[in-house]
Write an enzyme that holds these catalytic residues in place. Sequence first.
Site, PDB file in Angstrom:
ATOM      1  CE  LYS A 134      -4.498   1.113   0.242  1.00 59.48           C
ATOM      2  NZ  LYS A 134      -5.509   0.516  -0.321  1.00 59.48           N
ATOM      3  CG  ASP A 180      -7.201   3.680  -0.610  1.00 54.67           C
ATOM      4  OD1 ASP A 180      -7.906   2.526  -0.641  1.00 54.67           O
ATOM      5  OD2 ASP A 180      -7.098   4.385   0.234  1.00 54.67           O
TER       6      ASP A 180
HETATM    7  P1  NDP Z   1     -13.021   8.025  -2.439  1.00 56.11           P
HETATM    8  O1  NDP Z   1     -11.735   9.115  -2.477  1.00 56.11           O
HETATM    9  O2  NDP Z   1     -13.410   7.873  -3.938  1.00 56.11           O
HETATM   10  O3  NDP Z   1     -14.293   8.337  -1.657  1.00 56.11           O
HETATM   11  C1  NDP Z   1     -13.930   8.238  -0.232  1.00 56.11           C
HETATM   12  C2  NDP Z   1     -15.515   8.778   0.454  1.00 56.11           C
HETATM   13  O4  NDP Z   1     -15.329   8.648   1.737  1.00 56.11           O
HETATM   14  C3  NDP Z   1     -15.555  10.123   0.191  1.00 56.11           C
HETATM   15  O5  NDP Z   1     -17.300  10.589   0.225  1.00 56.11           O
HETATM   16  C4  NDP Z   1     -15.049  10.950   1.322  1.00 56.11           C
HETATM   17  O6  NDP Z   1     -15.640  12.376   1.690  1.00 56.11           O
HETATM   18  C5  NDP Z   1     -15.543  10.067   2.284  1.00 56.11           C
HETATM   19  N1  NDP Z   1     -14.262  10.129   3.323  1.00 56.11           N
HETATM   20  C6  NDP Z   1     -13.026   9.938   3.285  1.00 56.11           C
HETATM   21  N2  NDP Z   1     -12.242  10.088   4.372  1.00 56.11           N
HETATM   22  C7  NDP Z   1     -13.330  10.227   5.444  1.00 56.11           C
HETATM   23  C8  NDP Z   1     -13.135  10.708   6.837  1.00 56.11           C
HETATM   24  N3  NDP Z   1     -12.092  10.738   7.520  1.00 56.11           N
HETATM   25  N4  NDP Z   1     -14.461  10.757   7.523  1.00 56.11           N
HETATM   26  C9  NDP Z   1     -15.559  10.697   6.639  1.00 56.11           C
HETATM   27  N5  NDP Z   1     -15.843  10.446   5.274  1.00 56.11           N
HETATM   28  C10 NDP Z   1     -14.504  10.163   4.573  1.00 56.11           C
HETATM   29  O7  NDP Z   1     -12.348   6.788  -1.916  1.00 56.11           O
HETATM   30  P2  NDP Z   1     -12.730   5.389  -2.270  1.00 56.11           P
HETATM   31  O8  NDP Z   1     -14.728   5.171  -2.608  1.00 56.11           O
HETATM   32  O9  NDP Z   1     -11.868   4.758  -3.327  1.00 56.11           O
HETATM   33  O10 NDP Z   1     -12.659   4.650  -0.956  1.00 56.11           O
HETATM   34  C11 NDP Z   1     -13.631   4.348   0.231  1.00 56.11           C
HETATM   35  C12 NDP Z   1     -13.110   3.208   1.042  1.00 56.11           C
HETATM   36  O11 NDP Z   1     -13.022   2.017   0.395  1.00 56.11           O
HETATM   37  C13 NDP Z   1     -11.675   3.555   1.613  1.00 56.11           C
HETATM   38  O12 NDP Z   1     -11.568   2.958   2.854  1.00 56.11           O
HETATM   39  C14 NDP Z   1     -11.018   2.572   0.777  1.00 56.11           C
HETATM   40  O13 NDP Z   1      -9.792   2.044   1.342  1.00 56.11           O
HETATM   41  C15 NDP Z   1     -11.792   1.351   0.602  1.00 56.11           C
HETATM   42  N6  NDP Z   1     -11.362   0.645  -0.575  1.00 56.11           N
HETATM   43  C16 NDP Z   1     -11.519   1.352  -1.814  1.00 56.11           C
HETATM   44  C17 NDP Z   1     -11.057   0.596  -3.130  1.00 56.11           C
HETATM   45  C18 NDP Z   1     -11.069   1.111  -4.686  1.00 56.11           C
HETATM   46  O14 NDP Z   1     -11.196   0.343  -5.431  1.00 56.11           O
HETATM   47  N7  NDP Z   1     -11.292   2.319  -4.620  1.00 56.11           N
HETATM   48  C19 NDP Z   1     -11.006  -0.922  -2.898  1.00 56.11           C
HETATM   49  C20 NDP Z   1     -10.923  -1.403  -1.739  1.00 56.11           C
HETATM   50  C21 NDP Z   1     -11.160  -0.643  -0.385  1.00 56.11           C
HETATM   51  P3  NDP Z   1     -14.755  13.669   1.185  1.00 56.11           P
HETATM   52  O15 NDP Z   1     -15.133  13.865  -0.379  1.00 56.11           O
HETATM   53  O16 NDP Z   1     -15.430  14.594   1.876  1.00 56.11           O
HETATM   54  O17 NDP Z   1     -13.414  13.293   1.631  1.00 56.11           O
END
Ligand code: NDP
Length: 450
Positions: free
Chosen positions: A129, A169
């Site tokens: 990672k 991510d």
């Molecule tokens: P994005 O950046 O596309 O979206 C993240 C979302 O979560 C946004 O709505 C963001 O809000 C919110 N968010 C992020 N940090 C926080 C926080 N500290 N508190 C509250 N809300 C938060 O990321 P992904 O959708 O790609 O990833 C989301 C999760 O899924 C993560 O845990 C990631 O590790 C996991 N994941 C992702 C994969 C992928 O293929 N993308 C694969 C496997 C797991 P805001 O826009 O306001 O920051």
Amino acid sequence: MALKNQYLIDLLETVKKRNQGEPEFIQAVTEVLETLEPVAEKRQDLIDAGVFERIVEPERQIMFRVPWVDDNGKVRVNRGFRVQFNSAIGPYKGGIRLHPSVYLGIIKFLGFEQVFKNSLTTLPMGGGKGGSDFDPKGKSDGEVMRFCQSFMTELSKHIGADTDVPAGDIGTGAREIGFMFGQYKRLRNEFTGVLTGKGLTYGGSLTRTEATGYGLCYFTNEMLQANGKSFEGQTVVISGSGNVAIYATEKAVQYGAKVVALSDSNGYIHDPDGIELDIVKQIKEVERGRIKEYCDRTSHKNVTYTEGCKGIWTIKCDIALPCATQNEIDGESAEILVKNGTYCVSEGANMPSTPEAIETYLSNGILYGPAKAANAGGVATSGLEMSQNSERLSWTFEEVDAKLHNIMKDIFKACDEAAKEYGMEGNYMAGANIAGFLKVAEAMKAQGCV
Ligand code: NDP
């Protein structure tokens, strides 16, 4: 669930001493070691081969300076990370997180989880990672490009299509992957599948964008069906509104569920009539706006917006899919879910539930889909992107989606069977950890003390 095995108790103590100030990493290791207790009891050969000691220590950790120039000509400095955790079953593989909260402990916890998740996909991928404390929010495209180029200038020395293949991510989407790929190609003068999540015009795979969210629903559907339930007609709450949340919403609705809430780091929307996903896609994928803007655009009259994230778990629902970030459901929120009659929690985000929350799910018989298994569809499809790059062919959306669907079914089966074999039927967290661990452990044992 406290450890009883003295060997694992001592090992966890060493991990705590060696990784002070990294609570997320210690949390992830604790959870895994607790569920591996029956394996340690049964497999003295793995203890003798030092597999447990070696698997909790990253093979390599890289930290570096990332200098870049902002739009006002000012020099800015961020910190970059790549943790190459385990390469026993394939090249290191795992995303790059760009978020101000990133520090070594976050990257280590994610890299550790990735080892087991990648193993569960059945594809030959080790775990790693990376990331930076850079915040792409509020930056211009030019600033993001200069940061990504600087980040890749150093990272390129450590990765490669057969060594380590990063992906997206939090904070790293198609734009960032494009800038990083361009810089890698320029520095190395080679066009290889060194990153996944690429654009479709330059080696990306169809279905990669949808993969984590769709995969989450495929896994959850298997878990529901195995327990005599389904998505049909169910009310679903999903946190986040990024890549995972958006495509989990899309698939859950295709399965006949009603998704009534989404959030971002500022607050959450509750739309009892069902979220209009096209509006969310426009706000988040095109305009990079805030979720509260949904309220001004939907024709649904009963929609509300609430500041703050935690309250989303007070909304009554049958199924909860946390898809934002780590530790977003604590013990208190889990108790509320139980009181409101939620019977299934399945994790799109990595480690979104605290240990207290997990304890609450398990002691109340909630169907619990752990992140390592439930969100493995993203990296599985990245693995399929690597295969397509290697054979220089592109498969159709339907082909990739069908492969993803089968992988998620197999992952559920592996978790279910491992849980049964080790006397913990229905505990899919234990099943995921055990099944993911055993494949990597056998490979590590076979390869000797490296
Ligand atoms: P994005 O950046 O596309 O979206 C993240 C979302 O979560 C946004 O709505 C963001 O809000 C919110 N968010 C992020 N940090 C926080 C926080 N500290 N508190 C509250 N809300 C938060 O990321 P992904 O959708 O790609 O990833 C989301 C999760 O899924 C993560 O845990 C990631 O590790 C996991 N994941 C992702 C994969 C992928 O293929 N993308 C694969 C496997 C797991 P805001 O826009 O306001 O920051």
